[in-house]
Design a protein around this motif. Structure first.
Motif, mmCIF file in Angstrom:
data_model
loop_
_atom_site.group_PDB
_atom_site.id
_atom_site.type_symbol
_atom_site.label_atom_id
_atom_site.label_comp_id
_atom_site.label_asym_id
_atom_site.label_seq_id
_atom_site.Cartn_x
_atom_site.Cartn_y
_atom_site.Cartn_z
ATOM 1 N N ALA A 202 0.864 -1.180 0.000
ATOM 2 C CA ALA A 202 0.000 0.000 0.000
ATOM 3 C C ALA A 202 0.900 1.229 0.000
ATOM 4 O O ALA A 202 1.898 1.278 0.733
ATOM 5 N N LEU A 203 0.560 2.214 -0.812
ATOM 6 C CA LEU A 203 1.392 3.401 -0.969
ATOM 7 C C LEU A 203 0.558 4.655 -0.718
ATOM 8 O O LEU A 203 -0.575 4.761 -1.216
ATOM 9 N N LEU A 204 1.105 5.566 0.043
ATOM 10 C CA LEU A 204 0.451 6.843 0.302
ATOM 11 C C LEU A 204 1.401 7.964 -0.087
ATOM 12 O O LEU A 204 2.468 8.116 0.514
ATOM 13 N N ASP A 205 1.012 8.740 -1.098
ATOM 14 C CA ASP A 205 1.819 9.869 -1.553
ATOM 15 C C ASP A 205 1.315 11.152 -0.906
ATOM 16 O O ASP A 205 0.109 11.428 -0.908
ATOM 17 N N VAL A 206 2.251 11.930 -0.358
ATOM 18 C CA VAL A 206 1.947 13.267 0.165
ATOM 19 C C VAL A 206 2.671 14.250 -0.746
ATOM 20 O O VAL A 206 3.899 14.362 -0.713
ATOM 21 N N ILE A 207 1.895 14.936 -1.578
ATOM 22 C CA ILE A 207 2.465 15.750 -2.659
ATOM 23 C C ILE A 207 2.227 17.228 -2.384
ATOM 24 O O ILE A 207 1.119 17.635 -2.026
ATOM 25 N N ASP A 208 3.269 18.037 -2.532
ATOM 26 C CA ASP A 208 3.111 19.494 -2.401
ATOM 27 C C ASP A 208 3.821 20.187 -3.554
ATOM 28 O O ASP A 208 4.587 19.568 -4.287
ATOM 29 N N HIS A 209 3.532 21.470 -3.718
ATOM 30 C CA HIS A 209 4.175 22.302 -4.747
ATOM 31 C C HIS A 209 5.044 23.363 -4.088
ATOM 32 O O HIS A 209 5.106 24.499 -4.543
ATOM 33 N N GLY A 210 5.722 22.972 -3.005
ATOM 34 C CA GLY A 210 6.475 23.921 -2.200
ATOM 35 C C GLY A 210 7.873 24.216 -2.703
ATOM 36 O O GLY A 210 8.185 24.067 -3.891
#
Length: 278
Positions: A202-210
């Protein structure tokens, strides 16, 4: 007095002894240099750790002072009855609740780090539906997203993903990543949580444009007290513990945390956990 020369002249014996003494002297000299360098390096590391701990205490004090000040200010305003609008009162209640949660999060992080350092941190894994847990943590940040002006998205996996984790610990790891995404989100703050799988994990991506993380610093960001030394982060306070706690939690659950980042374009942190096989 007899001297056994074994067929060698006295001058040759003296030359050999001189060479031997010279080698011993050079060896001792090199050992002294190496020992001195080791001592200097240990002193530098000790000074660096002391500086990191000093920065940690200062940053934690600042991090705790901010929510405490807001809670005190808003609660005093409510107690004095200065607000006539019910809508304003509800807004103040929400801020107090949000800041008290932030304070609890900071204190828990410090306590968890203390337990980890003393090898007393324990976890209670249980069968958990990852989609549901991520959705709950995401919902807890609705007020923060609104207050901070963060554009946000949640993409859940189409299938049910069951993992064996300590829900509270995993929620803490995810909260750390969300906090960082908000804190270092730059001017146009954006956050996406994306749950997916590759059949085995199981994969959880936490994506930002910082602001992103320099490549040469990405291998250090999971160390205790480590903070990125960049002009864009100097005015942003932090404890330097968040990512080290994330890594410890993932390691304890036989998972891992991965990072992919490009300067000025943002970062993606991926939490990877073994799937429970049906």
């Amino acid at each position: 007095l007899n001297i056994q020369s074994n067929g060698k002249s006295y001058s040759e014996l003296i030359r050999n002894r001189s060479k031997t003494n010279l080698y011993i002297l050079l060896s001792a000299f090199f050992i002294m240099i190496i020992g001195t360098l080791i001592i200097i390096r240990n002193i530098q590391n000790t000074v660096k750790v002391a500086q990191l701990k000093s920065d940690f205490v200062r940053n934690v004090s600042h991090e705790i002072r901010t929510p405490l000040s807001l809670i005190k200010l808003y609660s005093e305003t409510l107690m004095l009855g200065r607000l006539r609008s019910e809508e304003k009162k509800q807004h103040y209640y929400k801020v107090i609740h949000s800041e008290s949660g932030r304070l609890t999060y900071l204190v828990n992080s410090i306590l968890d780090f203390s337990k980890i350092e003393a090898n007393r941190k324990t976890y209670e894994p249980e069968k958990t539906a990852l989609n549901r847990l991520v959705e709950q943590v995401y919902a807890n940040y609705n007020h923060t997203f609104k207050e901070q002006g963060v554009a946000h998205e949640l993409v859940l996996a189409p299938e049910k993903l069951d993992v064996m984790i300590d829900p509270q610990a995993f929620s803490e790891a995810l909260s750390n990543l969300i906090e960082n995404a908000i804190k270092y989100g730059g001017e146009n703050k954006y956050l996406m949580l994306k749950v997916r799988s590759d059949k085995r994990f199981a994969l959880l991506d936490v994506i930002d444009h910082g602001i992103g993380i320099p490549l040469y610093e990405q291998k250090h960001i999971f160390n205790n007290f480590y903070r990125i030394e960049a002009a864009l982060t100097q005015n942003t306070r932090g404890t330097g513990l968040g990512l080290s706690l994330v890594k410890h939690i993932m390691d304890a659950h036989e998972g891992e945390v991965q990072v992919h980042s490009i300067m000025g374009k943002g970062s993606t942190f991926t939490l990877k956990l073994p799937l429970l096989q049906v």
